[in-house]
Design a protein around this motif. Structure first.
Motif, mmCIF file in Angstrom:
data_model
loop_
_atom_site.group_PDB
_atom_site.id
_atom_site.type_symbol
_atom_site.label_atom_id
_atom_site.label_comp_id
_atom_site.label_asym_id
_atom_site.label_seq_id
_atom_site.Cartn_x
_atom_site.Cartn_y
_atom_site.Cartn_z
ATOM 1 N N ALA A 108 0.846 -1.201 0.000
ATOM 2 C CA ALA A 108 0.000 0.000 0.000
ATOM 3 C C ALA A 108 0.875 1.242 0.000
ATOM 4 O O ALA A 108 1.972 1.254 0.565
ATOM 5 C CB ALA A 108 -0.913 0.006 1.221
ATOM 6 N N ASP A 109 0.384 2.296 -0.624
ATOM 7 C CA ASP A 109 1.071 3.583 -0.658
ATOM 8 C C ASP A 109 0.577 4.386 0.549
ATOM 9 O O ASP A 109 -0.396 5.128 0.469
ATOM 10 C CB ASP A 109 0.758 4.307 -1.966
ATOM 11 N N LEU A 110 1.258 4.207 1.680
ATOM 12 C CA LEU A 110 0.810 4.788 2.942
ATOM 13 C C LEU A 110 1.187 6.265 3.036
ATOM 14 O O LEU A 110 2.256 6.682 2.580
ATOM 15 C CB LEU A 110 1.418 4.029 4.115
ATOM 16 N N ASP A 111 0.303 7.050 3.642
ATOM 17 C CA ASP A 111 0.552 8.475 3.873
ATOM 18 C C ASP A 111 0.909 8.678 5.344
ATOM 19 O O ASP A 111 0.119 9.228 6.133
ATOM 20 C CB ASP A 111 -0.682 9.299 3.498
ATOM 21 N N LEU A 112 2.100 8.227 5.711
ATOM 22 C CA LEU A 112 2.592 8.366 7.079
ATOM 23 C C LEU A 112 3.785 9.311 7.104
ATOM 24 O O LEU A 112 4.501 9.440 6.103
ATOM 25 C CB LEU A 112 3.020 7.003 7.637
ATOM 26 N N ASP A 125 -4.236 3.899 11.015
ATOM 27 C CA ASP A 125 -4.329 5.334 11.281
ATOM 28 C C ASP A 125 -3.149 5.763 12.141
ATOM 29 O O ASP A 125 -2.340 4.933 12.585
ATOM 30 C CB ASP A 125 -5.678 5.728 11.899
ATOM 31 N N TRP A 126 -3.055 7.071 12.379
ATOM 32 C CA TRP A 126 -1.960 7.589 13.191
ATOM 33 C C TRP A 126 -2.346 8.953 13.740
ATOM 34 O O TRP A 126 -3.316 9.569 13.297
ATOM 35 C CB TRP A 126 -0.663 7.691 12.376
ATOM 36 N N GLY A 127 -1.570 9.424 14.710
ATOM 37 C CA GLY A 127 -1.829 10.737 15.287
ATOM 38 C C GLY A 127 -0.733 11.124 16.253
ATOM 39 O O GLY A 127 0.275 10.423 16.414
ATOM 40 N N TYR A 128 -0.928 12.277 16.903
ATOM 41 C CA TYR A 128 0.005 12.763 17.914
ATOM 42 C C TYR A 128 -0.721 12.852 19.253
ATOM 43 O O TYR A 128 -1.831 13.395 19.339
ATOM 44 C CB TYR A 128 0.511 14.169 17.562
ATOM 45 N N SER A 268 -7.940 0.487 1.906
ATOM 46 C CA SER A 268 -8.704 0.994 0.760
ATOM 47 C C SER A 268 -9.421 2.283 1.132
ATOM 48 O O SER A 268 -9.568 2.626 2.314
ATOM 49 C CB SER A 268 -9.721 -0.050 0.301
ATOM 50 N N ASP A 269 -9.908 2.977 0.122
ATOM 51 C CA ASP A 269 -10.617 4.232 0.367
ATOM 52 C C ASP A 269 -11.897 4.003 1.168
ATOM 53 O O ASP A 269 -12.272 4.843 1.995
ATOM 54 C CB ASP A 269 -10.950 4.905 -0.961
ATOM 55 N N ALA A 270 -12.549 2.865 0.962
ATOM 56 C CA ALA A 270 -13.804 2.580 1.664
ATOM 57 C C ALA A 270 -13.598 2.547 3.171
ATOM 58 O O ALA A 270 -14.453 3.001 3.937
ATOM 59 C CB ALA A 270 -14.379 1.248 1.170
ATOM 60 N N PHE A 271 -12.475 2.002 3.624
ATOM 61 C CA PHE A 271 -12.159 1.938 5.056
ATOM 62 C C PHE A 271 -11.565 3.263 5.528
ATOM 63 O O PHE A 271 -12.006 3.839 6.534
ATOM 64 C CB PHE A 271 -11.169 0.791 5.288
ATOM 65 N N GLN A 272 -10.571 3.738 4.807
ATOM 66 C CA GLN A 272 -9.822 4.915 5.263
ATOM 67 C C GLN A 272 -10.673 6.175 5.317
ATOM 68 O O GLN A 272 -10.449 7.051 6.153
ATOM 69 C CB GLN A 272 -8.612 5.121 4.357
ATOM 70 N N ALA A 284 -4.273 6.261 7.516
ATOM 71 C CA ALA A 284 -2.976 5.801 7.016
ATOM 72 C C ALA A 284 -2.822 6.070 5.527
ATOM 73 O O ALA A 284 -1.703 6.157 5.018
ATOM 74 C CB ALA A 284 -2.804 4.312 7.307
ATOM 75 N N VAL A 285 -3.946 6.182 4.836
ATOM 76 C CA VAL A 285 -3.961 6.544 3.417
ATOM 77 C C VAL A 285 -4.985 7.672 3.262
ATOM 78 O O VAL A 285 -6.156 7.497 3.621
ATOM 79 C CB VAL A 285 -4.350 5.352 2.517
ATOM 80 N N ILE A 286 -4.542 8.805 2.762
ATOM 81 C CA ILE A 286 -5.463 9.938 2.619
ATOM 82 C C ILE A 286 -6.593 9.557 1.672
ATOM 83 O O ILE A 286 -6.344 9.099 0.548
ATOM 84 C CB ILE A 286 -4.738 11.188 2.083
ATOM 85 N N PRO A 287 -7.857 9.714 2.083
ATOM 86 C CA PRO A 287 -8.987 9.367 1.209
ATOM 87 C C PRO A 287 -9.004 10.205 -0.064
ATOM 88 O O PRO A 287 -8.423 11.289 -0.117
ATOM 89 C CB PRO A 287 -10.214 9.677 2.090
ATOM 90 N N GLU A 288 -9.680 9.677 -1.068
ATOM 91 C CA GLU A 288 -9.764 10.383 -2.346
ATOM 92 C C GLU A 288 -10.363 11.773 -2.176
ATOM 93 O O GLU A 288 -9.986 12.715 -2.888
ATOM 94 C CB GLU A 288 -10.613 9.568 -3.324
#
Length: 329
Positions: A108-112, A125-128, A268-272, A284-288
């Motif tokens: 997956a192309d993760l946005d982390l 997912d992630w956060g501070y 996938s976008d459906a989950f994220q 973890a992956v920015i939605p569309e």
């Protein structure tokens, strides 16, 4: 004669129908309680996945995040879970040591904000971590300033809660040589220690404390869901400790293909697209469609703190002893 033939045929069809229902595959996902709450992401994710899997997705709520690992260690290979969802980087080393997890095989192309290449644990997912208080109230600019103040805070138990454990790592990372002293000064600020995040945040909202250990993203809930801009996450000079939440497949699952399907669905976008306004974390992956309006108002730490799973495991016992000793005085 025709009747005698017809009845067995009807009975046969009924047996086939009941057999079909009985054979619907079940996928059990063990996770933390707030994930499966009515306001959490669980219900929407269950509905979305069941539309595509031809299965029965069942969530098993188990306290807060750190309680997941404790239960898994207790159950061992006897666990009924097919997927464990809700561990984080501070728990990965201990979870891996159980030998209970299998490679996920997901690309997956993760946005982390960090590079991720773990073969067994896949982020969702992630956060501070941050302390959240009320707008207009005293807002310290560091952990040290908080410890030196009279501000009343609620935190979570690091033995059962991933935010609680994250605070231990935050303090120990920011103050490696004086963490015990900081905890000694923070002890007077702590109103109570709760088993999990939900209890702590509830006490804060009820006015039992001035602030609560939570996330920089928590004010987005109030802003988006309640149209309330009265909550603030405090930006601290020492930086903020990151949390990356992960899921993994149990090696002994009797539904390996379905487990793989769920993990692929998870990024996938459906989950994220469900995550930002239900779990109130960064996906973890920015939605569309991008992040929801309101997320642009959140603070962005100038310094992100994060230990590797191995380093976090190495200092955990020392950090826990420092915390326990300070609060027992």
């Amino acid at each position: 004669m025709q009747k005698s033939i017809y009845l067995p045929l009807v009975a046969g069809f009924a047996l086939c129908a009941s057999g079909t229902v009985a054979q619907t595959p079940v996928l059990q996902v063990m996770t933390y309680d707030s994930f499966v709450s009515d306001w959490g992401p669980g219900p929407a994710i269950e509905a979305a996945f069941e539309e595509t899997c031809g299965c029965d997705l069942q969530f098993i709520g188990t306290g807060d995040g750190a309680a997941l690992l404790a239960r898994l260690q207790l159950e061992g290979p006897r666990t009924e879970a097919d997927i464990v969802l809700g561990l984080d980087t501070n728990l990965i080393a201990a979870a891996r040591a159980t030998g209970l997890f299998a490679p996920h095989g997901v690309t997956a192309d993760l946005d982390l904000p960090i590079t991720w290449d773990d073969p067994e644990f896949l982020p969702f997912d992630w956060g501070y971590f941050a302390f959240v208080g009320n707008a207009g109230a005293e807002a310290p600019t560091s952990l040290r300033a908080l410890a030196d103040s009279d501000i009343r805070i609620v935190i979570q138990d690091p033995r059962s809660s991933t935010p609680g454990l994250g605070l231990l790592m935050w303090v120990k990372t920011a103050y490696p040589d004086s963490a015990a002293d900081l905890w000694a000064d923070l002890a007077d600020n702590i109103v109570t220690v709760t088993p999990g995040w939900s209890e702590a945040y509830g006490l804060f909202l009820e006015g039992e404390a001035d602030a609560v250990l939570s996330y920089t993203t928590s004010p987005a809930y109030h802003l988006i869901a309640e149209e309330d801009d009265s909550k603030r996450a405090w930006a601290f000079d020492e930086g903020h400790y990151m949390q990356v939440e992960v899921a993994a497949k149990v090696a002994g699952t009797d539904q390996p293909e379905l487990a793989d399907q769920f993990l692929a669905f998870m990024v996938s976008d459906a989950f994220q697209s469900i995550i930002p306004t239900t779990n109130w974390m960064y996906p973890a992956v920015i939605p569309e469609a991008g992040l929801p309006a309101g997320f642009e108002t959140l603070i962005t730490p100038d310094l992100a703190l994060l230990l590797s799973p191995e380093d976090a495991a190495a200092i955990r016992d020392t950090a826990l002893d420092e915390w326990r000793n300070a609060l027992s005085q």
